[in-house]
Design an enzyme around this catalytic site. Structure first.
Site: not given
Ligand code: BES
Ligand code: ZN
Ligand code: ZN
Length: 465
Positions: A243, A317
């Site tokens: 990230k 997921r």
């Molecule tokens: N933990 C994050 C989701 C998240 C991000 C929740 C910011 C609340 C605030 C999750 O594991 C994630 O990174 N999801 C990605 C999925 C994508 C790579 C398909 C997302 O939401 O960008």
């Molecule tokens: Zn994530």
């Protein structure tokens, strides 16, 4: 934790400062009943019942009475006393007209502080603000709701360095010991064999923060089985699909779903809800290292299908898939999962509303009704069948991301659905577990969103009386 039980006391005629709650409509009538010196003081402060939050102290024989503006005096919200509880001097108070009802929650939580990491505790001299309530019977459950909310907040606010999978397991064990439930954790080789997706996501973490599935069981075998599943990603770096700094900053909260699951277990057991409870928490750290799982890796899930890792940041997921598969094996009457699953849910619904998905319209309606009843809002989103085919992989049975950038929270939910037993009622809450900006009684930081709604639904679904 804050001693909430000492902040609410039943009415035994003890001395208390009255709190007059007024709103736009009731202010004129109420003001007429006051002595002229009160009216003069309120006029001098331009206190007219129209401001969003206004508080005045009316001198009364060496002490004072309180008048405050709320949105609607006839339907007190859980948060309408929160700012009062934060700002009034210590002492004992009582609503002049009504019983506080559900407003006790804000009174309690307005006095909760997470100050474990402040060397100078906030205002150590500051005493408690105690509220008299007419309904002694409701005190215990109000206190339990406040405790459950505070537990979510404290767990989420604790930095990841101090709350890894081990500490999360300890938090589950603490609830189990306190209330009498069984806990089992699956880790190491057994995890790799039985829960391969959880093991894969956690593979990059150092040994002291190794992945595990934590299970808590409680209740009588003859009662209906309810499974509560929580995403316990103790820190989400994104993995090798790292990230950016802004996206990683608050990822200590990625175990917020697990915190909700622990808190709801505590409520269910404390209230002795007649269910056979099975809590499953997939606890991992999504770390970066030579041992981390990679984009393109393929893992055979517990349920059977091979999953291709398209993006290591879609880890929630994956860990939930194995936990949901395990929960489904016992054919429960209901599965509810809580997860900080997607940024897309936040883009769609903003900070206040968890996205709720359900494969059962009656269940969804019951959750929506409960959410309204307890003022814990959420919004239903669709499990849109035609999108499901976009979870395909070139080489495996499915991928953990769709091949397009839209409707991210729907794809995440559709992915989870693949791992839920076909005839089982299931609801999925894609929650933020975070509060920003702050609101009365809800400081910026970890927060419970959807917890009280789901608990209220469980109470009406399973209570015997
Ligand atoms: N933990 C994050 C989701 C998240 C991000 C929740 C910011 C609340 C605030 C999750 O594991 C994630 O990174 N999801 C990605 C999925 C994508 C790579 C398909 C997302 O939401 O960008
Ligand atoms: Zn994530
Ligand atoms: Zn995550």
């Amino acid at each position: 934790m804050t001693d909430f039980a000492s902040l609410l006391v039943p009415d035994r005629g003890q001395k208390a400062r009255p709190i007059h709650l007024v709103d736009k409509n009731s202010f004129g009538g109420w003001a007429k009943t006051r002595p002229p010196e009160d009216r003069a003081l309120l006029d001098a402060h331009r206190f007219d019942g129209k401001t969003a939050f206004a508080l005045a102290l009316l001198p009364r024989g060496g002490d004072f009475e309180v008048v405050s503006v709320v949105r609607n005096v006839d339907a007190l919200s859980p948060w309408c006393l929160a700012r009062l509880a934060e700002s009034l001097p210590e002492g004992t108070y009582k609503l002049a007209r009504d019983d506080p009802g559900k407003a006790t929650l804000g009174w309690l939580l307005g006095q909760h502080r997470f100050d474990a990491y402040r060397s100078k505790k906030e205002d150590p001299e500051r005493g408690a603000r105690v509220l008299i309530t007419g309904e002694a019977a409701k005190i215990d459950s109000a206190v339990r709701l406040a405790e459950a909310t505070a537990l979510v907040r404290d767990l989420v606010d604790t930095p990841a360095a101090d709350l890894g999978p081990d500490e999360l397991e300890r938090a589950v064990r603490q609830v189990a010991t306190e209330l009498g439930a069984q806990v089992r954790a699956t880790a190491g080789e057994e995890l790799a064999k039985d829960y391969p997706l959880i093991a894969a996501v956690g593979a990059g973490a150092v040994e002291t923060r190794s992945p595990r599935l934590i299970e808590l069981e409680w209740g009588k075998p003859e009662d209906p089985r309810v499974a509560i599943v929580g995403k316990g990603v103790c820190f989400d770096t994104g993995g090798l699909d790292l990230k950016p700094a802004s996206g990683m900053r608050i990822m200590k909260k990625d175990m917020g779903g697990a915190a909700h699951a622990i808190a709801i277990a505590r409520l269910i057991i404390a209230e002795r809800l007649p269910v056979r409870l099975h809590v499953l928490i997939a606890a991992v750290e999504n770390a970066v290292s030579g041992a981390a799982y990679r984009p393109g890796d393929i893992v055979k899930s517990r349920k059977g299908p091979f999953v291709e890792v398209d993006n290591t940041d879609a880890e929630g997921r994956l860990v939930l898939a194995d936990a949901l598969a395990r929960a489904s094996e016992d054919e429960p009457d209901l599965i509810v999962d809580f997860a900080t699953l997607t940024g897309a849910a936040r883009v769609a619904l903003g900070p206040d509303l968890p996205a709720m998905f359900a494969n059962d319209d009656d269940l969804a309606a019951a959750i929506e009704e409960a959410a309204r009843d307890v003022d814990d809002p959420l919004w239903r989103m669709p499990l849109w069948d035609p999108y499901d085919e976009n979870l395909k992989s070139n080489v495996a049975d499915l991928a953990n991301m769709a091949n397009n950038a839209m409707a991210g929270c729907i794809y995440a939910a559709l992915f989870l659905r693949r791992f839920v037993g076909e005839k089982i009622s299931w609801a999925h809450l894609d929650t933020w577990a975070w509060r920003d900006p702050a609101k009365p009684g809800r400081p910026k930081g970890g927060d419970a969103l959807g917890l009280r709604a789901i608990f209220a639904m469980l109470q009406s679904r399973y209570s015997r009386d």
